[in-house]
Write a protein that holds these residues in place. Structure first.
Motif, PDB file in Angstrom:
ATOM      1  N   ASP A 181       3.292  22.345  -9.183  1.00 11.82           N
ATOM      2  CA  ASP A 181       2.489  23.009 -10.212  1.00 11.82           C
ATOM      3  C   ASP A 181       1.664  21.949 -10.960  1.00 11.82           C
ATOM      4  N   PRO A 182       0.642  22.388 -11.710  1.00 15.62           N
ATOM      5  CA  PRO A 182      -0.285  21.441 -12.344  1.00 15.62           C
ATOM      6  C   PRO A 182       0.386  20.406 -13.240  1.00 15.62           C
ATOM      7  N   LYS A 183       1.387  20.827 -14.000  1.00 14.95           N
ATOM      8  CA  LYS A 183       2.032  19.897 -14.926  1.00 14.95           C
ATOM      9  C   LYS A 183       2.819  18.833 -14.161  1.00 14.95           C
ATOM     10  N   THR A 184       3.551  19.287 -13.132  1.00 14.77           N
ATOM     11  CA  THR A 184       4.318  18.343 -12.313  1.00 14.77           C
ATOM     12  C   THR A 184       3.366  17.422 -11.554  1.00 14.77           C
ATOM     13  N   THR A 185       2.262  17.997 -11.073  1.00 13.29           N
ATOM     14  CA  THR A 185       1.238  17.200 -10.395  1.00 13.29           C
ATOM     15  C   THR A 185       0.789  16.054 -11.300  1.00 13.29           C
ATOM     16  N   SER A 186       0.478  16.371 -12.542  1.00 18.05           N
ATOM     17  CA  SER A 186       0.031  15.343 -13.483  1.00 18.05           C
ATOM     18  C   SER A 186       1.071  14.251 -13.661  1.00 18.05           C
ATOM     19  N   SER A 187       2.346  14.653 -13.747  1.00 16.40           N
ATOM     20  CA  SER A 187       3.374  13.639 -13.982  1.00 16.40           C
ATOM     21  C   SER A 187       3.536  12.730 -12.763  1.00 16.40           C
ATOM     22  N   ILE A 188       3.375  13.290 -11.563  1.00 11.85           N
ATOM     23  CA  ILE A 188       3.442  12.454 -10.349  1.00 11.85           C
ATOM     24  C   ILE A 188       2.228  11.514 -10.293  1.00 11.85           C
ATOM     25  N   LEU A 189       1.065  12.033 -10.635  1.00  8.15           N
ATOM     26  CA  LEU A 189      -0.144  11.194 -10.627  1.00  8.15           C
ATOM     27  C   LEU A 189      -0.018  10.065 -11.647  1.00  8.15           C
ATOM     28  N   GLU A 190       0.551  10.389 -12.815  1.00  7.78           N
ATOM     29  CA  GLU A 190       0.768   9.348 -13.831  1.00  7.78           C
ATOM     30  C   GLU A 190       1.718   8.278 -13.319  1.00  7.78           C
ATOM     31  N   LEU A 191       2.738   8.718 -12.595  1.00  6.91           N
ATOM     32  CA  LEU A 191       3.680   7.756 -12.011  1.00  6.91           C
ATOM     33  C   LEU A 191       2.953   6.829 -11.017  1.00  6.91           C
ATOM     34  N   LEU A 192       2.104   7.409 -10.173  1.00  4.55           N
ATOM     35  CA  LEU A 192       1.368   6.581  -9.205  1.00  4.55           C
ATOM     36  C   LEU A 192       0.474   5.572  -9.925  1.00  4.55           C
ATOM     37  N   LYS A 193      -0.129   6.018 -11.011  1.00 11.84           N
ATOM     38  CA  LYS A 193      -0.998   5.141 -11.782  1.00 11.84           C
ATOM     39  C   LYS A 193      -0.199   3.989 -12.404  1.00 11.84           C
ATOM     40  N   ARG A 194       0.986   4.328 -12.907  1.00 11.76           N
ATOM     41  CA  ARG A 194       1.841   3.298 -13.509  1.00 11.76           C
ATOM     42  C   ARG A 194       2.298   2.284 -12.448  1.00 11.76           C
ATOM     43  N   LEU A 195       2.638   2.770 -11.257  1.00 11.64           N
ATOM     44  CA  LEU A 195       3.078   1.875 -10.185  1.00 11.64           C
ATOM     45  C   LEU A 195       1.926   0.968  -9.753  1.00 11.64           C
ATOM     46  N   ASN A 196       0.725   1.540  -9.741  1.00 13.98           N
ATOM     47  CA  ASN A 196      -0.470   0.764  -9.411  1.00 13.98           C
ATOM     48  C   ASN A 196      -0.635  -0.374 -10.418  1.00 13.98           C
ATOM     49  N   LYS A 197      -0.448  -0.083 -11.675  1.00 14.49           N
ATOM     50  CA  LYS A 197      -0.614  -1.065 -12.748  1.00 14.49           C
ATOM     51  C   LYS A 197       0.508  -2.083 -12.758  1.00 14.49           C
ATOM     52  N   ILE A 202       0.846  -1.191   0.000  1.00 11.35           N
ATOM     53  CA  ILE A 202       0.000   0.000   0.000  1.00 11.35           C
ATOM     54  C   ILE A 202       0.883   1.244   0.000  1.00 11.35           C
ATOM     55  N   LEU A 203       0.496   2.229  -0.802  1.00 13.87           N
ATOM     56  CA  LEU A 203       1.170   3.528  -0.742  1.00 13.87           C
ATOM     57  C   LEU A 203       0.135   4.583  -0.364  1.00 13.87           C
ATOM     58  N   ILE A 204       0.416   5.302   0.720  1.00 18.19           N
ATOM     59  CA  ILE A 204      -0.474   6.387   1.128  1.00 18.19           C
ATOM     60  C   ILE A 204       0.168   7.708   0.731  1.00 18.19           C
ATOM     61  N   SER A 205      -0.570   8.485  -0.038  1.00 16.91           N
ATOM     62  CA  SER A 205      -0.079   9.779  -0.491  1.00 16.91           C
ATOM     63  C   SER A 205      -0.872  10.865   0.223  1.00 16.91           C
ATOM     64  N   ASP A 206      -0.203  11.584   1.142  1.00 16.58           N
ATOM     65  CA  ASP A 206      -0.897  12.620   1.922  1.00 16.58           C
ATOM     66  C   ASP A 206      -0.553  13.996   1.346  1.00 16.58           C
ATOM     67  N   GLU A 207      -1.402  14.499   0.484  1.00 18.85           N
ATOM     68  CA  GLU A 207      -1.220  15.804  -0.169  1.00 18.85           C
ATOM     69  C   GLU A 207       0.134  15.880  -0.884  1.00 18.85           C
ATOM     70  N   ALA A 208       0.546  14.769  -1.488  1.00 16.58           N
ATOM     71  CA  ALA A 208       1.889  14.706  -2.080  1.00 16.58           C
ATOM     72  C   ALA A 208       2.073  15.625  -3.279  1.00 16.58           C
ATOM     73  N   THR A 209       0.983  16.058  -3.899  1.00 18.94           N
ATOM     74  CA  THR A 209       1.140  16.935  -5.062  1.00 18.94           C
ATOM     75  C   THR A 209       0.747  18.380  -4.743  1.00 18.94           C
ATOM     76  N   SER A 210       0.433  18.657  -3.486  1.00 21.00           N
ATOM     77  CA  SER A 210      -0.118  19.978  -3.134  1.00 21.00           C
ATOM     78  C   SER A 210       0.868  21.127  -3.297  1.00 21.00           C
ATOM     79  N   ALA A 211       2.179  20.804  -3.246  1.00 20.08           N
ATOM     80  CA  ALA A 211       3.171  21.878  -3.388  1.00 20.08           C
ATOM     81  C   ALA A 211       3.683  21.973  -4.820  1.00 20.08           C
TER      82      ALA A 211
END
Ligand code: ADP
Ligand code: ADP
Length: 232
Positions: A172-188, A161-170
């Motif tokens: 910018d939107p583009k970097t946020t997207s790339s981190i979210l994509e990474l989480l999605k890839r790790l999930n898969k 399990i990976l818990i992300s507590d506001e990990a993208t809150s600091a």
């Protein structure tokens, strides 16, 4: 995978009783990317801290991978916690250590040899796309890169399990997207179960398959993404 039942968390604050979490039940299945969304102060952090017993609930039961977390000895709890990685808004990296050393840190308690650890760190940095940065220091990295290091470190002990507590809150939107994509890839790719706490509804829409909306300590709405966002 994670089963929280009838969780209450109250704090005593200057003689006042503050109810941070009120009668919350939540089931996260293996392979979910589960979003917990709500305004600041809604109780999200407190709720997820219950999952690895960083916070003991005032009432309720907590089961993770079939184990009753509240009944574990401190030794059993240490083992159970290696199955749960966490990442935060402020990365929490050690500034005087290299990127490789930061990722290696959680492996120091493992049974791996020095050579095996080195190989593992290289693999983890490759996984998050930072192989080139191994010998750099955190100050030399961008926010998004720092969060990738934090993710690599969180994965060091092969958590389920990976818990992300506001990990993208600091970020910018583009970097946020790339981190979210990474989480999605790790999930898969790794079958990693992700719990994503955020005040950003957009982040949830981007990657989560299930959502719980918290307000004033309670879950006021929950379901799959389509159901929640198609309501009038
Ligand atoms: P969120 O993560 O949604 O921003 P939190 O879980 O951090 O919300 O906080 C929920 C509520 O509980 C807030 O009112 C907060 O001030 C309170 N709270 C959280 N932790 C403590 C604590 N250790 N002592 C007292 N009050 C707390
Ligand atoms: P987050 O940014 O994750 O929501 P906070 O900044 O709200 O976290 O809280 C950081 C830490 O302070 C947490 O451990 C939380 O439990 C604690 N905390 C939050 N609110 C209070 C409060 N009112 N009194 C004491 N501790 C608190």
């Amino acid at each position: 995978m994670i089963q929280l039942k009838d969780i209450d968390v109250t704090f005593q604050n200057k003689g006042q009783t503050v109810t941070a979490v009120k009668n919350v039940s939540l089931t996260v299945n293996r392979g979910d990317i589960y979003g917990v969304v709500g305004y600041s102060g809604a109780g999200k952090s407190t709720l997820v801290r219950v999952i690895n017993r960083l916070q003991r609930p005032t009432a309720g039961t907590v089961e993770v991978s079939g184990q009753n977390i509240l009944d574990l000895s401190s030794k059993e709890l240490r083992t159970a916690r290696t199955k749960i990685g966490m990442i935060f808004q402020h990365f929490n990296l050690m500034t005087s250590r290299t990127i490789a050393d930061n990722v290696d840190y959680p492996l120091k308690g493992s049974k791996l040899s020095r050579a095996e650890r080195k190989q593992k760190v290289a693999h983890l940095l490759d996984l998050v796309g930072l192989s080139e940065k191994a010998e750099d220091y955190p100050a030399q990295l961008s926010g998004g890169q720092k969060q990738r290091v934090a993710i690599a470190r969180a994965l060091a002990n092969d958590p389920e399990i990976l818990i992300s507590d506001e990990a993208t809150s600091a970020l910018d939107p583009k970097t946020t997207s790339s981190i979210l994509e990474l989480l999605k890839r790790l999930n898969k790719e790794l079958g990693l179960t992700v719990v994503l706490i955020t005040h950003e509804m957009e982040a949830v829409k981007e990657i989560c398959n299930k959502v719980a909306v918290m307000d004033a300590g309670e879950i006021i709405e929950r379901g799959d993404l389509v159901t929640i966002f198609s309501k009038p």
